[in-house]
Scaffold this motif. Structure first.
Motif, short mmCIF file in Angstrom:
data_model
loop_
_atom_site.label_atom_id
_atom_site.label_comp_id
_atom_site.label_asym_id
_atom_site.label_seq_id
_atom_site.Cartn_x
_atom_site.Cartn_y
_atom_site.Cartn_z
N ARG A 177 7.59 7.76 -0.84
CA ARG A 177 7.92 6.43 -1.34
C ARG A 177 7.32 6.23 -2.73
N ARG A 178 6.11 6.73 -2.91
CA ARG A 178 5.43 6.55 -4.18
C ARG A 178 6.19 7.26 -5.30
N ARG B 219 0.86 -1.19 0.00
CA ARG B 219 0.00 0.00 0.00
C ARG B 219 0.89 1.23 0.00
N ILE B 220 0.88 1.90 -1.14
CA ILE B 220 1.82 3.00 -1.31
C ILE B 220 1.08 4.31 -1.58
N ALA B 221 -0.25 4.20 -1.81
CA ALA B 221 -1.02 5.38 -2.21
C ALA B 221 -0.90 6.51 -1.19
N GLU B 222 -0.81 6.14 0.08
CA GLU B 222 -0.78 7.18 1.11
C GLU B 222 0.63 7.51 1.58
#
Ligand code: SF4
Ligand code: SF4
Ligand code: FES
Ligand code: FES
Lengths: 266, 255
Positions: free
Chosen positions: A220-221, A213-216
């Motif tokens: 990192r995204r 889970r990278i959306a938040e």
């Protein structure tokens, strides 16, 4: 349901129903990599003609010990055994060499071209036994990420070399800003190595790939997106940077030998 | 209208030979059309598997001129019709008859993979919340039509026949779709290394080359899984961090 327990017999070495010239690609890669190995070994063992003006050959950077003004700790150390050949390159070249050797792209490419495992897709193999990267010795390819850490440090040194290549010393000893063809060659080399290193699969994994889970996680995204973008053409970066690093050494070598002239552009 | 020759593998249970079938071809035809034409005009007993004729059911996998491809998606104008076009069954699976192979090994492999194990529902009504961005990555893997062409071309299965030790690229894609799912909580890393044999893949990328759904199998599924295995088993620095922090789970698990 009844069926034969075995598929149709595996093909013999080189046997295939492919009608295209499947051998060209592995043959070209074989020649390219062999040329690189031969040239880089030769150049690394020369121990001379690796600087010209403000330029330092990437095969010799960082120059830890050596006779040029680029050397960090001065000339060849006294403790170096006299019977052992010395060259500033052999002190450091194992790091970028190991990085490329364990790179996922190069692995796939040399398993095909040098080891025929497989010679190309859907072409018969020479050996029936197979261990892959599951067991010794190739299980050691998993060391790749440690070479990546070193490669990232080397990238900083190479960027510093480009900076150095912008400052020319004239006969009177004055340092002034300038750009020569060699500056551009070193800049192109560092850019290509940057594109290659920052698109590394291990880096891509580390900066974001590991997260489901990278959306938040905006930082990192962003890093993951950048690395993924370079990673899509990792093979091209790998090949181009390989050719360029050879050319950069050759350019400086030939200028230093007086065979080529380095044109000052600025 | 012109004529082309199709050299088709005929036989049963591993035994067989090529037979030539000249047939008329016209613009827009695909290999499966030619096979159907031969089946109706010249060889009524020719066995071949197909279903959708649209590249979506994954049934019509075969080897055309030596390359694993879907018969229904291979247009004749991509092939050199001056020479006979060879059509063979897939070589990585037990042969049944003519162009048909028994791909049931794949279904048995799938049963051995830990199922999707979602985290507790995020809302009181028993539903979950996901960001589109997080699900994008696994959506690539869900394009798979289970044609098994990647399994067929993979030399670990095709040439070395390590079917008992290696699940093959298709199931590494399947595992990636589960492992990277933002809601999944199961941990398949140990099995990946052991029973699923991810280490056998030597990243030569033939699977990616043949995938009719253009899934970046090696780059996006297999290598990231290999990296997760390295995290767990081959990275002493990570091991140290785990020791200090406690626990074996990677930072990737859903909560
Ligand atoms: S990349 Fe790996 S899984 Fe894909 S065909 Fe090659 S060995 Fe098989
Ligand atoms: S990953 Fe691609 S080649 Fe493999 S089974 Fe799925 S669709 Fe077919
Ligand atoms: S995978 Fe190629 S440099 Fe890391
Ligand atoms: S018939 Fe369905 S994929 Fe070809």
């Amino acid at each position: 349901m009844a069926y034969a327990p075995l598929p149709i017999a595996p093909r013999r070495f080189g046997e295939t129903m492919r009608t295209d010239a499947w051998w060209i690609q592995p043959a070209v890669i074989f020649l390219l990599f062999s040329a690189f190995i031969v040239y880089s070994t030769w150049a690394a063992l020369q121990g001379n003609h690796y600087t010209y003006g403000p330029y330092l050959s990437p095969f010799y950077s960082p120059e830890l010990f050596g006779d040029s003004p680029h050397a960090w700790f001065g000339a060849k150390p006294g403790w170096w055994p006299s019977w052992l050949l010395f060259s500033p390159a052999i002190l450091i070249l194992w790091a970028p060499g190991g990085f490329r050797f364990t790179c996922y792209y190069y692995r796939g490419a040399y398993y095909k071209s040098f080891w025929a495992d497989p010679p190309n897709c859907a072409v018969g193999e020479p050996r029936s036994s197979y261990l892959g990267e599951r067991y010794f010795p190739l299980i050691f390819q998993n060391i790749h990420r440690f070479f990546l850490y070193l490669a990232l440090v080397f990238l900083v040194f190479l960027a510093h070399d480009v900076w150095q290549a912008l400052w020319f010393t004239d006969a009177a000893g004055h340092r002034s800003f300038g750009i020569g063809v060699g500056t551009l060659v070193l800049a192109a080399n560092t850019t290509l190595l940057g594109g290659y290193t920052l698109g590394c699969h291990s880096l891509r994994h580390m900066v974001g790939g590991i997260l489901d889970r990278i959306a938040e996680r905006p930082v990192r995204r962003a890093m993951y997106d950048c690395s993924s973008c370079l990673n899509r053409n990792h093979m091209q970066w790998a090949r181009l940077s390989l050719v360029m690093v050879m050319f950069a050494d050759l350019y400086i070598r030939l200028c230093s030998m007086g065979i080529w002239t380095d044109w000052r552009l600025l | 209208m012109s004529t082309a020759t199709f050299r088709i593998w005929r036989g049963e249970r591993g035994d067989g030979r090529f037979e030539d079938y000249p047939t008329t071809v016209s613009e827009g035809m695909v290999v499966l059309d030619a096979v159907h034409q031969i089946q109706s005009d010249q060889a009524n007993d020719l066995a071949c598997r197909w279903n959708c004729k649209a590249g979506k059911c994954g049934s019509c996998s075969a080897e055309i001129n030596g390359k694993p491809r879907l018969m229904c998606m291979t247009r004749l104008n991509e092939l050199d019709l001056e020479r006979p076009v060879t059509i063979e069954p897939m070589r990585a699976f037990p042969h049944v008859r003519d162009l048909v192979t028994d791909v049931s090994w794949n279904f048995r492999v799938k049963q051995k993979i830990q199922k999707f194990t979602p985290t507790a529902p995020h809302a009181a009504d028993g539903t979950w919340r996901m960001q589109q961005r997080d699900i994008d990555r696994v959506q690539e893997f869900r394009k798979c039509i289970e044609c098994f062409l990647c399994q067929d071309v993979c030399h670990v299965l095709r040439d070395h026949q390590l079917h008992d030790e290696f699940v093959g690229p298709r199931f590494l894609v399947h595992i990636a779709a589960l492992e990277m799912h933002p809601l999944d909580t199961a941990d398949r890393t140990a099995e990946l290394r052991e029973a699923h044999g991810v280490g056998y893949c030597n990243i030569t990328k033939c699977c990616t080359t043949v995938c009719p759904e253009s899934i970046a199998i090696t780059d996006n599924a297999i290598i990231p899984l290999k990296e997760r295995v390295v995290d767990r088993y081959y990275d002493p620095l990570k091991a140290l961090v785990r020791l200090v922090r406690g626990g074996t789970k990677g930072e990737s698990r859903a909560t």
